[in-house]
Scaffold this active site. Structure first.
Site, PDB file in Angstrom:
ATOM      1  N   CYS A   2       0.853  -1.187   0.000  1.00  0.00           N
ATOM      2  CA  CYS A   2       0.000   0.000   0.000  1.00  0.00           C
ATOM      3  C   CYS A   2       0.885   1.232   0.000  1.00  0.00           C
ATOM      4  CB  CYS A   2      -0.880   0.017   1.256  1.00  0.00           C
ATOM      5  SG  CYS A   2      -1.836  -1.486   1.470  1.00  0.00           S
ATOM      6  N   ARG A  27       1.983   1.286  -6.010  1.00  0.00           N
ATOM      7  CA  ARG A  27       2.162   0.354  -4.890  1.00  0.00           C
ATOM      8  C   ARG A  27       0.898  -0.455  -4.621  1.00  0.00           C
ATOM      9  NH1 ARG A  27       6.478   1.598  -1.734  1.00  0.00           N
ATOM     10  NH2 ARG A  27       5.539   0.441  -0.017  1.00  0.00           N
ATOM     11  N   TRP A  74      -3.630  -2.045  -1.330  1.00  0.00           N
ATOM     12  CA  TRP A  74      -3.488  -3.324  -2.030  1.00  0.00           C
ATOM     13  C   TRP A  74      -3.950  -4.358  -1.012  1.00  0.00           C
ATOM     14  CZ3 TRP A  74      -0.793  -8.075  -2.224  1.00  0.00           C
ATOM     15  CH2 TRP A  74      -0.735  -8.685  -3.482  1.00  0.00           C
ATOM     16  N   ASN A 100       0.297   0.182   6.180  1.00  0.00           N
ATOM     17  CA  ASN A 100       0.827  -0.650   5.089  1.00  0.00           C
ATOM     18  C   ASN A 100       1.525  -1.843   5.740  1.00  0.00           C
ATOM     19  OD1 ASN A 100       2.079  -1.780   2.868  1.00  0.00           O
ATOM     20  ND2 ASN A 100       3.812  -0.365   2.960  1.00  0.00           N
ATOM     21  N   GLY A 101       1.040  -3.047   5.478  1.00  0.00           N
ATOM     22  CA  GLY A 101       1.647  -4.226   6.107  1.00  0.00           C
ATOM     23  C   GLY A 101       0.569  -5.203   6.546  1.00  0.00           C
ATOM     24  N   GLU A 483      12.018 -14.633 -18.078  1.00  0.00           N
ATOM     25  CA  GLU A 483      11.658 -13.229 -17.857  1.00  0.00           C
ATOM     26  C   GLU A 483      10.640 -12.749 -18.905  1.00  0.00           C
ATOM     27  OE1 GLU A 483      11.416  -9.322 -16.403  1.00  0.00           O
ATOM     28  OE2 GLU A 483      11.731 -11.311 -15.540  1.00  0.00           O
ATOM     29  N   LYS A 487       6.891 -11.266 -18.033  1.00  0.00           N
ATOM     30  CA  LYS A 487       6.391  -9.963 -18.490  1.00  0.00           C
ATOM     31  C   LYS A 487       5.015 -10.117 -19.137  1.00  0.00           C
ATOM     32  CE  LYS A 487       8.265  -7.813 -16.578  1.00  0.00           C
ATOM     33  NZ  LYS A 487       9.263  -8.249 -15.659  1.00  0.00           N
ATOM     34  N   GLU A 490       2.297 -11.020 -16.424  1.00  0.00           N
ATOM     35  CA  GLU A 490       1.877 -10.043 -15.413  1.00  0.00           C
ATOM     36  C   GLU A 490       1.136  -8.841 -15.985  1.00  0.00           C
ATOM     37  OE1 GLU A 490       6.469  -8.702 -14.593  1.00  0.00           O
ATOM     38  OE2 GLU A 490       4.975  -8.276 -13.063  1.00  0.00           O
ATOM     39  N   HIS A 506      10.566 -33.085 -22.832  1.00  0.00           N
ATOM     40  CA  HIS A 506      10.220 -33.862 -21.633  1.00  0.00           C
ATOM     41  C   HIS A 506       8.843 -33.488 -21.093  1.00  0.00           C
ATOM     42  CE1 HIS A 506      14.347 -35.162 -21.921  1.00  0.00           C
ATOM     43  NE2 HIS A 506      14.695 -33.898 -21.990  1.00  0.00           N
ATOM     44  N   LYS A 605       3.993  -2.936  -7.028  1.00  0.00           N
ATOM     45  CA  LYS A 605       5.397  -2.745  -7.403  1.00  0.00           C
ATOM     46  C   LYS A 605       6.349  -3.324  -6.367  1.00  0.00           C
ATOM     47  CE  LYS A 605       8.780  -1.339  -9.869  1.00  0.00           C
ATOM     48  NZ  LYS A 605       9.092  -2.116 -11.057  1.00  0.00           N
TER      49      LYS A 605
HETATM   50  C1  AGP Z   1       8.411  -7.950 -11.926  1.00  0.00           C
HETATM   51  O1  AGP Z   1       7.965  -7.309 -13.049  1.00  0.00           O
HETATM   52  C2  AGP Z   1       7.491  -7.871 -10.794  1.00  0.00           C
HETATM   53  N1  AGP Z   1       7.144  -6.567 -10.467  1.00  0.00           N
HETATM   54  C3  AGP Z   1       7.961  -8.655  -9.578  1.00  0.00           C
HETATM   55  O2  AGP Z   1       8.141  -9.993  -9.961  1.00  0.00           O
HETATM   56  C4  AGP Z   1       9.267  -8.157  -8.947  1.00  0.00           C
HETATM   57  O3  AGP Z   1      10.346  -8.435  -9.769  1.00  0.00           O
HETATM   58  C5  AGP Z   1       9.461  -8.857  -7.594  1.00  0.00           C
HETATM   59  O4  AGP Z   1       8.375  -8.521  -6.778  1.00  0.00           O
HETATM   60  C6  AGP Z   1      10.775  -8.462  -6.932  1.00  0.00           C
HETATM   61  O5  AGP Z   1      10.773  -7.108  -6.657  1.00  0.00           O
HETATM   62  P1  AGP Z   1      12.138  -6.389  -6.191  1.00  0.00           P
HETATM   63  O6  AGP Z   1      13.125  -6.528  -7.301  1.00  0.00           O
HETATM   64  O7  AGP Z   1      11.720  -4.982  -5.949  1.00  0.00           O
HETATM   65  O8  AGP Z   1      12.595  -7.091  -4.947  1.00  0.00           O
END
Ligand code: AGP
Length: 610
Positions: A2, A27, A74, A100-101, A483, A487, A490, A506, A605
């Protein structure tokens, strides 16, 4: 998770809070709210949905004042709706807070408070904190003591900002596990989850540590521990400027950040390459240099995109430094009791520097007495402050939830680390110089790869309705396949999997038919002939192949459905270029599907809870 922002001063608080919330929206963005204290009255307005929905709710609502707190959510406990949106209050409505938490023991606390006659109105863990503070306050303690006593009862993580009618000239703030920064101004002060929310007003900040509280007023601030020990804090300057967190004319932060990579890759290497000696120097590792250079085993631990960068790091550290490397998901590393020896090194990789699992993995490694270094983007973040030493990747603020420029800067920084260690081992000056020389061509080659944008956009048009994708790569390009798949998943919500190309036989090959797009990274490296046979296996089952190839390689033109030519470079550096068209593919497919690219559903994020 959050975003929190608060202000106390002499300016109208609402525009400051709303501007701060907008900068924190990456966030979390499922509901939001503000609380403003004016002439002894507290007004709370909250709305489900994005900040824009709250703004609409506020329009025509003559809310004003000189102090207040705000929150963008969030959800973890209690579904996203207006009732569960923050701020939350105690029974009397005199104590208002944003959080936040996660309050892990909120059920037990709630039961205790209900037995004392408290009534709860939301499904959140946060509401418990407001009631707990009022419970202590009613028992005759001072307000500050009630605040600290309540915090001492809480298990879990929090960044909290709270206002109360009982003390209308103060904002109470507390941090444990979730980031919180205090912004220091002239006759005004701020609190926020990160500096981007307040940079428009001040560049002077103090970072709260776990177990610390701050009480801010117009005149100043007091910082102390929960146990009432005064803490003297150093005021630090925010290193980036406002422009870096604006869209610069791009439709989305993600596309802006993808196109920033020629500069950010250059920034990651700036002042760290010594060509004549063929070495790299990383000043931030000086305090732990011996342990880094002489580590007999290296653990890399991280989450998400940072974990994928770690996998590339494993390949290069083992190939060029001949040191055994294990790459671990931080969420597993922190609980699986890994075997770590004193002469091992643990590298934690993180863009935000606040990811809860990575922070816990760091603390677990320190508990085991090993050296922990960080590869971090956000300056002054918790993980940066808690490692024994580390390297900032200098990618600048990354706002788009889908990480892009951080990945290429992390891989560049890992190459610098590899070069630094390898040149103290078997790597010759000549080999070092050739790698340094090649690294200096990266910004130009990344810029070249960005020119595939139009080609990629056409491919995206063709495949935007597909429900599944397979990504294949070998060697250094295997983590790139992972990766690329992440992308797409997500931001476009399409199911996608990355695989080592040879692993396809496999199992995953069963998925292939004319409806399965297969993205293959087939640059001309030592595994080229092998990957060509994998492509033939896919084509034999009518799979549709999109191949990322080396410029000038037209061998695959006849075999695959689409080729995306990119510049060649050395094997360990290839992931920095190979990932570019995959970032663009995910971006264009998501845009064509009308997805919210910068704030994809269900994501945030920086994941600051477990
Ligand atoms: C990646 O696009 C995502 N936002 C997520 O997987 C991110 O890489 C992961 O949460 C790790 O975040 P950080 O690098 O800030 O620790």
């Amino acid at each position: 998770m959050c975003g929190i922002v608060g202000y106390i001063g002499n300016k109208d608080v609402l525009p400051i809070l709303m501007d701060g919330l907008k900068r924190l929206e990456y966030r979390g963005y499922d509901s939001a709210g503000v609380a403003i204290l004016d002439e002894g009255k507290i007004k709370v307005i909250k709305q489900v949905g994005k900040i824009a929905a709250l703004e609409t709710e506020l329009n025509g609502n003559s809310t004003s004042g000189k102090m207040g707190i705000a929150h963008t959510r969030w959800a973890t406990h209690g579904e996203p709706n207006q009732v569960n949106a923050h701020p939350h209050t105690d029974e009397s409505g005199n104590i208002i807070l944003v959080h936040n938490g996660i309050i892990e023991n909120y059920n037990a606390l709630k039961k205790m408070l209900v037995s004392k006659g408290h009534t709860f109105h939301t499904d959140t863990d946060t509401e418990t904190v407001a009631h707990l503070i009022s419970e202590f306050f009613q028992n005759g303690t001072s307000f500050e003591e009630a605040f600290r006593a309540a915090l001492n009862e809480i298990d879990g993580t929090y960044g909290i900002a709270m206002i109360t009618k009982h003390e209308p000239e103060k904002i109470y703030c507390a941090r444990k596990g979730s980031p919180l920064v205090i912004g220091v101004g002239e006759g005004e002060n701020f609190v926020a989850s990160d500096a981007s929310a307040i940079i428009a007003h001040t560049r002077n900040v103090i970072y709260l540590e776990d177990g610390e509280i701050a009480i801010i007023s117009r005149e100043g601030f007091v910082t102390k521990t929960i146990d009432n020990k005064t803490v003297t804090k150093r005021i630090e300057k925010i290193s980036f400027d406002l422009e870096r967190i604006e869209k610069a004319g791009y439709p989305h932060f993600m596309l802006k950040e993808i196109h920033e990579q020629p500069d950010t890759v250059a920034d990651a290497m700036r002042g760290r390459l010594i060509e004549e000696e063929g070495v790299a120097k990383l000043g931030g590792l000086t305090p732990i240099l011996h342990n880094v250079l002489r580590a007999r085993k290296i653990f890399i631990t991280a989450c998400g995109t940072s974990y994928h960068a770690g996998l590339v790091g494993e390949y290069m550290l083992e190939q060029y430094c001949r040191v055994p490397v294990e790459v671990e998901y931080a969420s597993e590393f922190r609980y699986r009791d890994p075997i770590i020896e004193d002469d091992n090194l643990v590298v934690v990789i993180t863009q935000s520097g606040e990811t809860a699992d990575t922070l816990a993995a760091l603390r677990e490694a320190k508990r085991k007495g090993t050296t922990v270094m960080g590869l971090v983007n956000v300056v002054g973040s918790s993980i940066a402050r808690e490692t024994h030493g580390g390297t900032y990747i200098h990618a600048g603020p990354e706002i788009g939830v889908a990480s892009t420029k951080a990945f290429t800067s992390q891989v560049a920084a890992l190459t610098l680390l590899t070069l630094m260690i390898a040149r103290t081992k078997a790597m010759s000056a000549e080999e070092g110089r050739s790698i340094v020389k090649e690294m200096k061509t990266l910004p130009e080659k990344v810029a070249q790869a960005l020119k595939t944008d139009e080609t990629v956009k056409k491919i995206a048009e063709e495949f935007k309705e597909k429900r599944n994708f397979l990504y294949l790569g070998r060697g250094y390009n295997y983590p790139v396949a992972l990766e690329g798949a992440l992308k797409l998943k997500e931001i476009s919500y399409i199911h996608a999997e990355g695989y080592p190309a040879a692993e396809m036989k496999h199992g995953p090959i069963a998925l292939i038919d004319e409806d399965m797009p297969v993205v293959v990274i087939a640059t001309r490296d030592s595994t080229y002939e092998k990957i060509v046979s994998n492509i033939e296996e896919v084509k034999a089952r009518k799979g549709r192949v999109i191949a990322v190839v080396s410029e000038g390689d037209d061998k695959l033109d006849k075999l695959v459905d689409y080729t995306i030519p990119i510049p060649m470079t050395r094997d360990l550096l290839q992931p920095i270029i190979s990932i570019i068209p995959l970032q663009l593919l995910a971006y264009h497919i998501a845009v064509l599907r009308g997805c919210d690219v910068d704030q994809p559903r269900n994501l945030a994020k920086s994941v600051t809870v477990e």
